[in-house]
Design a protein around this motif. Sequence first.
Motif, PDB file in Angstrom:
ATOM      1  N   GLY A 134       0.791  -1.222   0.000  1.00 43.42           N
ATOM      2  CA  GLY A 134       0.000   0.000   0.000  1.00 43.42           C
ATOM      3  C   GLY A 134       0.820   1.266   0.000  1.00 43.42           C
ATOM      4  N   GLN A 135       2.129   1.162   0.275  1.00 43.08           N
ATOM      5  CA  GLN A 135       2.978   2.353   0.202  1.00 43.08           C
ATOM      6  C   GLN A 135       3.243   2.706  -1.257  1.00 43.08           C
ATOM      7  N   SER A 136       3.527   3.980  -1.499  1.00 40.69           N
ATOM      8  CA  SER A 136       3.859   4.389  -2.875  1.00 40.69           C
ATOM      9  C   SER A 136       5.311   4.038  -3.176  1.00 40.69           C
TER      10      SER A 136
ATOM     11  N   ASN B  45       1.674  -3.491  -4.272  1.00 40.94           N
ATOM     12  CA  ASN B  45       1.088  -4.636  -3.550  1.00 40.94           C
ATOM     13  C   ASN B  45       1.765  -5.952  -3.920  1.00 40.94           C
TER      14      ASN B  45
ATOM     15  N   SER C 110      -1.006  -0.264  -8.000  1.00 43.69           N
ATOM     16  CA  SER C 110      -2.385   0.227  -8.091  1.00 43.69           C
ATOM     17  C   SER C 110      -2.657   0.716  -9.515  1.00 43.69           C
TER      18      SER C 110
ATOM     19  N   ASN D 206       0.905   2.758  -5.907  1.00 46.71           N
ATOM     20  CA  ASN D 206       1.051   2.030  -4.647  1.00 46.71           C
ATOM     21  C   ASN D 206       1.340   0.557  -4.926  1.00 46.71           C
TER      22      ASN D 206
END
Length: 94
Positions: free
Chosen positions: A20-22, A84, A59, A82
């Motif tokens: 979820g972090q960029s 994953n 994402s 983001n």
Amino acid sequence: MPTVTFKYGDQTKSVQGQEGQSLLQIGLDNDIPIEHACGGNGFCTTCLCKVKEGMENLSERNDREESMGISEGEDRLACQANVNGDVTVELEEM
Ligand code: FES
């Protein structure tokens, strides 16, 4: 935990980030020299990178990227993409 491999200049560095972090945040947390003139808000394109592997682990392109003309190919804004899963990106030459 996703592994992100950054290629820049003649260097390659693989680091781990949280889901979820960029890409930008993961890079900055690990001292990767990613330009980010607008502070990661999707307004400058200085964080533009090319995704060499793992586009499916990022994402979907969001409205910010679309409105900056980042809508196809390998290009992504590191601040808007983001993570994953595992990804390999190439940074613009600085
Ligand atoms: Fe400005 Fe990503 S840091 S668009």
